[in-house]
Design an enzyme around this catalytic site. Structure first.
Site, PDB file in Angstrom:
ATOM      1  N   HIS A  53     -12.852   2.810  -7.091  1.00  0.00           N
ATOM      2  CA  HIS A  53     -12.669   3.375  -5.752  1.00  0.00           C
ATOM      3  C   HIS A  53     -13.788   4.364  -5.435  1.00  0.00           C
ATOM      4  CE1 HIS A  53     -10.561   3.636  -2.155  1.00  0.00           C
ATOM      5  NE2 HIS A  53      -9.566   4.445  -2.459  1.00  0.00           N
ATOM      6  N   GLU A 105      -3.400   4.091 -11.059  1.00  0.00           N
ATOM      7  CA  GLU A 105      -4.647   4.859 -10.956  1.00  0.00           C
ATOM      8  C   GLU A 105      -4.625   6.033 -11.929  1.00  0.00           C
ATOM      9  OE1 GLU A 105      -3.645   5.406  -6.803  1.00  0.00           O
ATOM     10  OE2 GLU A 105      -3.897   7.570  -6.983  1.00  0.00           O
ATOM     11  N   ASP A 116       0.495   3.837  -7.641  1.00  0.00           N
ATOM     12  CA  ASP A 116      -0.053   5.192  -7.820  1.00  0.00           C
ATOM     13  C   ASP A 116      -0.329   5.467  -9.300  1.00  0.00           C
ATOM     14  OD1 ASP A 116       0.008   5.505  -5.102  1.00  0.00           O
ATOM     15  OD2 ASP A 116       1.934   6.515  -5.061  1.00  0.00           O
ATOM     16  N   SER A 171       0.811  -1.216   0.000  1.00  0.00           N
ATOM     17  CA  SER A 171       0.000   0.000   0.000  1.00  0.00           C
ATOM     18  C   SER A 171       0.852   1.278   0.000  1.00  0.00           C
ATOM     19  CB  SER A 171      -0.893  -0.018   1.246  1.00  0.00           C
ATOM     20  OG  SER A 171      -1.295   1.276   1.602  1.00  0.00           O
ATOM     21  N   GLY A 172       0.563   2.173  -0.925  1.00  0.00           N
ATOM     22  CA  GLY A 172       1.256   3.461  -0.955  1.00  0.00           C
ATOM     23  C   GLY A 172       0.992   4.252   0.315  1.00  0.00           C
ATOM     24  N   LEU A 173      -0.241   4.174   0.795  1.00  0.00           N
ATOM     25  CA  LEU A 173      -0.582   4.892   2.032  1.00  0.00           C
ATOM     26  C   LEU A 173       0.209   4.323   3.213  1.00  0.00           C
ATOM     27  CD1 LEU A 173      -2.265   6.827   3.765  1.00  0.00           C
ATOM     28  CD2 LEU A 173      -4.058   5.102   3.827  1.00  0.00           C
ATOM     29  N   LYS A 215       0.161  12.371  -7.319  1.00  0.00           N
ATOM     30  CA  LYS A 215      -1.204  12.172  -6.799  1.00  0.00           C
ATOM     31  C   LYS A 215      -1.254  12.550  -5.314  1.00  0.00           C
ATOM     32  CE  LYS A 215      -1.886   8.923  -4.123  1.00  0.00           C
ATOM     33  NZ  LYS A 215      -2.314   7.549  -4.375  1.00  0.00           N
ATOM     34  N   ASP A 270       0.816  -1.280  -5.172  1.00  0.00           N
ATOM     35  CA  ASP A 270       0.100  -0.043  -5.455  1.00  0.00           C
ATOM     36  C   ASP A 270       1.124   0.906  -6.072  1.00  0.00           C
ATOM     37  OD1 ASP A 270      -1.229   2.360  -5.332  1.00  0.00           O
ATOM     38  OD2 ASP A 270      -1.278   2.472  -3.139  1.00  0.00           O
ATOM     39  N   ASN A 289      -3.530  11.159  -1.720  1.00  0.00           N
ATOM     40  CA  ASN A 289      -4.406  10.075  -1.268  1.00  0.00           C
ATOM     41  C   ASN A 289      -5.872  10.404  -1.539  1.00  0.00           C
ATOM     42  OD1 ASN A 289      -6.157   8.795   1.127  1.00  0.00           O
ATOM     43  ND2 ASN A 289      -4.464   7.442   0.617  1.00  0.00           N
ATOM     44  N   SER A 290      -6.614   9.391  -1.959  1.00  0.00           N
ATOM     45  CA  SER A 290      -8.000   9.578  -2.417  1.00  0.00           C
ATOM     46  C   SER A 290      -8.936  10.132  -1.340  1.00  0.00           C
ATOM     47  CB  SER A 290      -8.554   8.235  -2.909  1.00  0.00           C
ATOM     48  OG  SER A 290      -7.730   7.717  -3.903  1.00  0.00           O
ATOM     49  N   ASP A 326       0.930  10.514   1.771  1.00  0.00           N
ATOM     50  CA  ASP A 326       0.730   9.625   0.619  1.00  0.00           C
ATOM     51  C   ASP A 326       0.496  10.519  -0.595  1.00  0.00           C
ATOM     52  OD1 ASP A 326       0.079   7.531  -1.078  1.00  0.00           O
ATOM     53  OD2 ASP A 326      -1.957   7.296  -0.295  1.00  0.00           O
ATOM     54  N   ARG A 358      -7.077   1.406 -12.006  1.00  0.00           N
ATOM     55  CA  ARG A 358      -7.923   1.960 -10.939  1.00  0.00           C
ATOM     56  C   ARG A 358      -8.626   3.223 -11.416  1.00  0.00           C
ATOM     57  NH1 ARG A 358      -5.450   3.132  -4.975  1.00  0.00           N
ATOM     58  NH2 ARG A 358      -6.454   5.122  -4.525  1.00  0.00           N
TER      59      ARG A 358
HETATM   60  C1  SPV Z   1      -3.426   2.670  -0.605  1.00  0.00           C
HETATM   61  O1  SPV Z   1      -3.585   1.819   0.269  1.00  0.00           O
HETATM   62  O2  SPV Z   1      -2.399   3.321  -0.726  1.00  0.00           O
HETATM   63  C2  SPV Z   1      -4.502   2.944  -1.545  1.00  0.00           C
HETATM   64  C3  SPV Z   1      -5.851   2.737  -1.110  1.00  0.00           C
HETATM   65  O3  SPV Z   1      -4.234   3.386  -2.622  1.00  0.00           O
HETATM   66  S1  SPV Z   1      -6.431   4.227  -0.509  1.00  0.00           S
HETATM   67  O4  SPV Z   1      -5.622   4.698   0.535  1.00  0.00           O
HETATM   68  O5  SPV Z   1      -7.778   3.873  -0.111  1.00  0.00           O
HETATM   69  O6  SPV Z   1      -6.488   5.185  -1.603  1.00  0.00           O
HETATM   70 MG    MG Z   2      -2.379   4.192  -2.720  1.00  0.00          MG
END
Ligand code: SPV
Ligand code: MG
Length: 371
Positions: free
Chosen positions: A187, A112, A85, A44-46, A118, A83, A120-121, A56, A156
């Protein structure tokens, strides 16, 4: 050399009703996921950026994310989905990225449709979407670059995150499927599952759907397969449980000022050693670690009767013991003469002893292990 084809493993997992993936940030968290019964690891990027204490938002470089993905991949036999990005730049960055991640043995990557860098969403504010055609180019380039036919590229769709609506989300998902994506991650940041369910019902392409139900946690796995959802990613729950557990432990210790107050809340050291693979390390040493002295057996002559005049006259020797014990069991300071011999042998990596006793040999019973 045998190299596990984790992309094929992941493909095979798709034969199940639902593939269950959990987000991780390092080797240890990936290993814990591997031991917990889930199907795979989301690099996970986060989680990775949070574990650096950073946002992130593509502050870290591709190499830093890749290094962690490799660490996770090596720590578990489960497939790792990275992930990636936005692909760290334009199509040329994506091509380089695919070469690196595939070579590293990562099973699949996800890109994505946002603009680099980017954010974080779930962060309010800018969520800039990429041009559809440009993103389709990235998918095509990725698929043409991979060498392992089983390697998966997940596309994504961030249209719902960016507020562009359901129609745009479907349009993008269709285009990405037509460009060769192996799955679509849709997402949403809505507090309930309605938006995702609506998307699933409106999306008609025959390609697996992936969801990340972070903000709509009231969504049971049993409901997912009939909606076309093939993979669920619990993306950030490991780092969140880590943060809570560590903060609570530190607060408690700070307040109480004594380790016993937290002992029952933390993993025993034995579990740490197990996770580190200490048992294998020890057995490898036994099989392969030969030193000059590791095969040496030391014969310790300890048959002597008491007590030569010289010892009798020494100070600090217990007179009763001096009269009744074998010489080698006499203590000088805190240690017997025998213990001193053993200790100095151990310092030289000699651990195989044989004791030659004679006088009052039953006194040596406590040295059973030296038989
Ligand atoms: C991550 O886990 O880095 C994701 C999912 O991309 S989210 O944080 O929900 O965007
Ligand atoms: Mg991510």
């Amino acid at each position: 050399m045998f190299i596990k084809n984790k992309s094929l493993d992941l493909r095979n997992l798709f034969k199940k009703k639902l593939v269950r993936i959990v987000g991780a940030h390092d080797g240890l968290s990936a290993k814990l996921i591997g031991e917990s019964g889930f199907d795979g690891v989301w690099a996970s990027g986060l989680e990775i950026s949070a574990s650096y204490g950073l946002p992130d938002a593509n502050i870290l470089t591709m190499s830093e994310y890749l290094e962690r993905a490799i660490e996770m991949n090596e720590a578990t036999s489960l497939p790792v989905i990275a992930d990636c990005d936005t692909g760290y730049g334009n199509v040329n960055n994506v091509i380089y990225m695919i070469e690196k991640y595939e070579k590293a043995g990562v099973a699949a990557i996800c890109i994505e449709d946002k603009i680099f860098p980017k954010v974080n969403s779930f962060i309010e504010g800018r969520q800039d979407l990429a041009d559809i055609d440009e993103f389709c180019g990235k998918i095509k380039a990725a698929k043409n670059t991979q060498k392992n036919p089983h390697f998966m590229v997940i596309a994504r769709v961030e249209a719902l995150i960016a507020g562009w609506g359901m129609k745009e989300a479907i349009k993008r998902a269709d285009a990405y499927a037509e460009s060769g994506a192996d799955a679509i991650l849709i997402h949403s940041k809505k507090k309930d599952k309605k938006e995702i369910i609506e998307f699933c019902k409106k999306f008609k392409k025959n390609i697996p759907l992936v969801i990340v139900p972070t903000t709509y946690p009231k969504f049971n796995e049993k409901e997912m397969p009939k909606l076309g959802i093939k993979m669920v990613i619990y993306a950030n729950h490991v780092i969140r449980s880590t943060i809570k557990a560590v903060s609570e432990t530190l607060n408690k210790l700070n307040k109480k000022g004594e380790l016993s107050s937290i002992e029952k809340d933390i993993a025993p050291l034995s579990q740490v050693f197990d996770l580190q693979g200490m048992a294998t390390l020890k057995s490898n040493e036994k099989s392969y670690l030969k030193t000059k002295t590791s095969n040496t057996q030391l014969l310790i002559p300890a048959a002597g009767a008491p007590p030569p005049k010289e010892i009798k006259n020494l100070q600090k020797i217990d007179k009763f013991i001096a009269k009744n014990y074998p010489v080698s069991l006499l203590k000088i300071g805190n240690k017997t003469i025998l213990d001193m011999s053993i200790d100095s042998a151990k310092l030289n990596n000699i651990n195989n002893f044989k004791l030659i006793s004679g006088y009052k040999s039953d006194y040596f019973k406590k040295f059973n292990s030296l038989k």
